[in-house]
Design a protein around this motif. Sequence first.
Motif, PDB file in Angstrom:
ATOM      1  N   PRO A 147     -26.261  22.652  16.135  1.00  0.00           N
ATOM      2  CA  PRO A 147     -25.636  22.327  14.615  1.00  0.00           C
ATOM      3  C   PRO A 147     -25.102  24.094  14.793  1.00  0.00           C
ATOM      4  CG  PRO A 147     -28.102  23.948  14.120  1.00  0.00           C
ATOM      5  CD  PRO A 147     -28.253  22.680  15.552  1.00  0.00           C
TER       6      PRO A 147
ATOM      7  N   PRO B 212     -18.195  18.476  18.579  1.00  0.00           N
ATOM      8  CA  PRO B 212     -18.598  18.045  17.614  1.00  0.00           C
ATOM      9  C   PRO B 212     -19.278  16.288  18.179  1.00  0.00           C
ATOM     10  CG  PRO B 212     -16.484  18.117  17.672  1.00  0.00           C
ATOM     11  CD  PRO B 212     -16.353  19.059  18.970  1.00  0.00           C
TER      12      PRO B 212
ATOM     13  N   ASP C 168     -21.377  14.604  11.933  1.00  0.00           N
ATOM     14  CA  ASP C 168     -21.328  15.286  10.614  1.00  0.00           C
ATOM     15  C   ASP C 168     -22.725  14.563  10.189  1.00  0.00           C
ATOM     16  OD1 ASP C 168     -19.348  16.875  10.956  1.00  0.00           O
ATOM     17  OD2 ASP C 168     -18.020  14.651   9.966  1.00  0.00           O
ATOM     18  N   TYR C 169     -23.290  16.173   9.113  1.00  0.00           N
ATOM     19  CA  TYR C 169     -24.639  14.925   8.314  1.00  0.00           C
ATOM     20  C   TYR C 169     -24.612  16.248   6.956  1.00  0.00           C
ATOM     21  CZ  TYR C 169     -27.187  19.258  10.660  1.00  0.00           C
ATOM     22  OH  TYR C 169     -27.801  20.003  10.841  1.00  0.00           O
TER      23      TYR C 169
ATOM     24  N   LYS D 232     -23.120  20.417   7.501  1.00  0.00           N
ATOM     25  CA  LYS D 232     -23.368  20.249   8.470  1.00  0.00           C
ATOM     26  C   LYS D 232     -23.116  19.791   9.745  1.00  0.00           C
ATOM     27  CE  LYS D 232     -25.455  23.374  10.276  1.00  0.00           C
ATOM     28  NZ  LYS D 232     -24.749  25.501  10.422  1.00  0.00           N
ATOM     29  N   GLN D 233     -22.889  20.159  11.240  1.00  0.00           N
ATOM     30  CA  GLN D 233     -22.672  19.070  11.909  1.00  0.00           C
ATOM     31  C   GLN D 233     -23.217  19.790  13.319  1.00  0.00           C
ATOM     32  OE1 GLN D 233     -18.195  20.651  13.021  1.00  0.00           O
ATOM     33  NE2 GLN D 233     -17.771  18.597  12.913  1.00  0.00           N
TER      34      GLN D 233
ATOM     35  N   ARG E 252     -21.472  10.243  21.098  1.00  0.00           N
ATOM     36  CA  ARG E 252     -19.630  10.335  20.349  1.00  0.00           C
ATOM     37  C   ARG E 252     -20.628   8.930  19.738  1.00  0.00           C
ATOM     38  NH1 ARG E 252     -16.411  13.050  23.619  1.00  0.00           N
ATOM     39  NH2 ARG E 252     -15.582  15.153  22.699  1.00  0.00           N
TER      40      ARG E 252
ATOM     41  N   LYS F 274     -22.986   9.985   7.171  1.00  0.00           N
ATOM     42  CA  LYS F 274     -22.395  11.415   6.698  1.00  0.00           C
ATOM     43  C   LYS F 274     -22.610  11.955   5.781  1.00  0.00           C
ATOM     44  CE  LYS F 274     -18.489   9.825   9.847  1.00  0.00           C
ATOM     45  NZ  LYS F 274     -18.903  11.450  11.007  1.00  0.00           N
TER      46      LYS F 274
END
Length: 302
Positions: free
Chosen positions: A148, A160, A163-164, A267-268, A291, A299
């Motif tokens: 991250p 990337p 997202d989270y 975050k990602q 991905r 998300k």
Amino acid sequence: MLERIHLVIIREVGRQGSLTAAAGVLNLTQSALSHTVRKIEDQLGTPIWDREGRSLRLTQAGQYLLKLANRLLPQFELAEERMKQYAQGQRGTLRIGMECHPCYQWLLKVVSPYLSRWPDVDVDVKQRFQFGGIGALIGYDIDVLVTPDPLNKPGLRFDPVFDYEQVLVVAEQHRLANVRYIKPEQLADEILITYPVETDRLDIYNQFLTPAGIVPKRHKVIETTDIMLQMVASGRGVTALPRWLADEYADRIAVTPVKLGKNGIAKQIFLGMRDADASIDYLSAFVELARQSAGKAPKMRR
């Protein structure tokens, strides 16, 4: 002239701490290794070790060579392993480094279909590194880093993946379970449970508690997610996890996620790899599959 075997010896003596132990690993007699050590120093014209009784301590020149050995030898070893695999008709081994402890469950969902699609590629996962995840990637100890916290380094790229939202996880009956969002001062009397990661790399600290000048009542470290959440469910502390993981566990453990701060913590997750490896088909295929799996990680919620 500096040779590869010299670096191998320097690395092994450094690992083992003595000539006797290193000789055993290198399948040499101690006298043969001692002779080789003296020969190395004679050839280089400078001492590599200071001798203190039976122990050896690296000189400044020796410390430089040890760093060189730790950087170069893994590349030689990887090249030899890959040449062997190519000669046997295999693709190779995808070595994945993890700097995201809670992402292990997500990784399993990616690895399973990946192995089905790439039957001639093996997968190895590492969670502990001698020089940290970025160092392991630069030093060719791993091929892909799940992190991250990407760093802009020459020769590396970070893609990337998803997202989270980072949330606080508490027991269903906890006093904070039904608040709209958590304020830093509300954790001053809590036992905070985290993975074994330096506090300056934990989002709950560097993006929430530390800027507010707050420290928890106690900081407890637990390695496994299951035990961590069992502790939380029993009222023995609180923890911070990605919301998608907290939601997954909330179906079977009596815990609930709560937003950290009014705006939450976004975050990602990134996959890091070396620029030079970007064209390797089974590496780029792993990134693409990762991905595609991003939909399995919900998300950020507002």
